[in-house]
Design an enzyme around this catalytic site. Structure first.
Site, PDB file in Angstrom:
ATOM      1  CE  LYS A 128      -4.359   1.254   0.271  1.00 11.14           C
ATOM      2  NZ  LYS A 128      -5.565   0.622  -0.270  1.00 11.14           N
ATOM      3  N   GLY A 167      -5.562   2.759  -7.355  1.00 11.48           N
ATOM      4  CA  GLY A 167      -6.162   3.898  -6.651  1.00 11.48           C
ATOM      5  C   GLY A 167      -6.663   3.522  -5.268  1.00 11.48           C
ATOM      6  CG  ASP A 168      -7.342   3.578  -0.793  1.00 11.39           C
ATOM      7  OD1 ASP A 168      -7.933   2.495  -0.723  1.00 11.39           O
ATOM      8  OD2 ASP A 168      -7.293   4.373   0.164  1.00 11.39           O
ATOM      9  CB  THR A 212     -14.337  -1.699  -4.590  1.00 10.21           C
ATOM     10  OG1 THR A 212     -13.051  -1.738  -5.198  1.00 10.21           O
ATOM     11  CG2 THR A 212     -14.196  -1.957  -3.110  1.00 10.21           C
ATOM     12  CG  ASN A 243     -14.373   3.682  -7.078  1.00  8.03           C
ATOM     13  OD1 ASN A 243     -14.087   2.595  -6.582  1.00  8.03           O
ATOM     14  ND2 ASN A 243     -14.696   3.824  -8.347  1.00  8.03           N
TER      15      ASN A 243
END
Ligand code: NDP
Length: 448
Positions: A128, A167-168, A212, A243
């Protein structure tokens, strides 16, 4: 020394070694607690320093990210990449750009990612990264210059077979584009497998944007099915409006449920007749405005509550999709009292340890993020497969693969919980199933 004493000793050492990192401690505690059961049954998993090695990242990178704003002022942010475990495959995990980011948060996310990625059944390790940069309120040009500076250091440490970021929070399609552009320029090659979440015309995968949120709803449906229930007619709270939240809301409503509330960090909206998905996408994805704008534009019946607690809304299902520790034990009790029977984590660790403990001792069925939000990284791995074979799959085929993966994850954590006499405890099921696969690979690969 008993296994329980051994684990307590590991945990005490980890607290000292990682002082001042409460989110990482929380993630470690939850996993180590589940491992007591495994080690009591299969003590060989404690051999060769396995647990100590698992809790120490293989590599931690911290770097300076200088950038210039539109007025010519220089700013300095801090960049991170924690390459936690590559026993199952290249490090894989998102980048988070948010002012709250620090090393402890990235370590907690990287640690969780190891087990999540293992549960997908795909060959990916855990990592991460991110920065304390805040993209909110910045111009596109400022975000671009920041991303270019960030990648100027990161590019040396990543690659298709080494580490594949995505992404996050705060990192969506725009940021991945700028990051990929700078990687390509610095490396002088179009290595599409180096990042996932790319645009569709340059190596991206259909369904990655939705993955997700859709995956969360697929897994929750499986959990509901074991009690003869479904989303049809269910009232659902979805926290956040980024998102994960938007596509969870979309899938809930496609399956006949009604999303009765959504939020952002400033407040929440109640939407008794459901959410207008196209409007929320326009406000959040295109105009990058606040959820309060949704209430102003959506029309009758929709109310905005500045601040306040979204978990007070009556519902059947709650899907926390915003950020860590957004749902505490008091809110957990309110949810249960209001009739919520299913909680599944779309965000990473959105429920505090006490809230999780409360759910596990109540009638509420609880699915942890490691399992429930694994659809994003699973589809990233499908993007990597398409990049490796220079192929691109249809939406329906990719969605079907995602659906199968989420169903298999649920079956796996359900079966594992039963095997360890903890039927219905999906926290233990996810931790144990995720751990065993990584542990077997680490034991086979020797002390490294
Ligand atoms: P986004 O940045 O797209 O959205 C985050 C949302 O959460 C925004 O609506 C944001 O509101 C809200 N939020 C942030 N902090 C708070 C807070 N303290 N209280 C209430 N709302 C808050 O991020 P994602 O949707 O990508 O990620 C959400 C969560 O899901 C994170 O925990 C992430 O790690 C996890 N996740 C994401 C995956 C993905 O594929 N994107 C995969 C797996 C997990 P505001 O705009 O006001 O900040």
């Amino acid at each position: 020394m008993s296994i329980d004493q051994q684990i307590s000793e590991y945990y005490d050492k980890l607290l000292k070694r990682n002082a001042g990192e409460p989110e990482f401690h929380q993630a470690l505690f939850e996993v180590l607690d589940s491992l007591k059961i495994v080690l009591n049954k299969d003590p060989h998993y404690a051999d060769y320093g396995l647990v100590e090695r698992l809790c120490e990242p293989e590599r931690q990178l911290i770097f300076r990210v200088p950038w210039t704003d539109d007025q010519g002022n220089i700013h300095v942010n801090r960049g991170f990449r924690v390459q936690f475990n590559s026993a199952l495959g290249p490090y894989k995990g998102g980048l988070r750009f948010h002012p709250s980011v620090n090393l402890g948060i990235i370590k907690f996310l990287g640690f969780e990612q190891i087990f999540k990625n293992s549960l997908t059944g795909l060959p990916i390790g855990g990592g991460k990264g991110g920065s304390d940069f805040d993209p909110k309120g910045k111009s596109d040009a400022e975000v671009m210059r920041f991303c270019q500076s960030f990648m100027t250091e990161l590019h040396r440490h990543i690659g298709e077979y080494r580490d594949v970021p995505a992404g996050d929070i705060g990192v969506g399609g725009r940021e991945i584009g700028y990051l990929f552009g700078q990687f390509r320029r610095l490396e002088n090659k179009h290595e599409s497998g180096v990042l996932t979440g790319k645009g569709l015309t340059w190596g991206g995968s259909l369904v990655r944007t939705e993955a997700t949120g859709y995956g969360l709803v697929y897994l929750t449906s499986e959990m509901m099915k074991t009690h003869g229930e479904s989303f049809e007619g269910a009232k659902v709270i979805v926290s956040g409006s980024g998102n994960v939240a938007i596509y969870a809301a979309e899938k809930v409503q496609q399956l006949g449920g009604t999303v009765v509330a959504m939020s952002d960090s400033a407040g929440y909206v109640t939407t008794p007749n459901g959410v207008d998905i196209e409007l929320i996408k326009d406000i959040k994805e295109v105009r990058r405005e606040r959820i309060s704008a949704y209430a102003a534009e959506a029309g009758e019946g929709v109310e905005y509550h500045a601040g306040g607690n979204i978990w007070e809304v009556a519902a059947d299902v709650a899907l926390p999709c915003a950020t860590q520790n957004e749902l505490d034990v008091d809110s957990a009790k309110v949810l249960a009292a209001n009739g919520v029977r299913y909680v599944a984590e779309g965000a990473n660790m959105p429920c505090t340890a006490d809230a999780v403990h409360y759910f596990l001792g109540s009638d509420v069925n609880f699915a942890p993020g490691k399992a429930a939000n694994a659809g994003g990284v699973a589809t990233s791995a499908l993007e990597m497969q398409q990049n490796a074979s220079r192929d691109s799959w249809s939406f329906d085929y990719t969605d079907q693969r995602l659906h199968e993966i989420m169903s298999n994850i649920f079956k796996n954590i359900d079966k594992t919980a039963k095997e360890y006499d903890m039927a219905g405890d999906y926290v233990a099921g996810a931790n144990i199933a995720g751990f065993k696969k990584v542990a077997d690979a680490m034991l086979a690969q020797g002390v490294i």
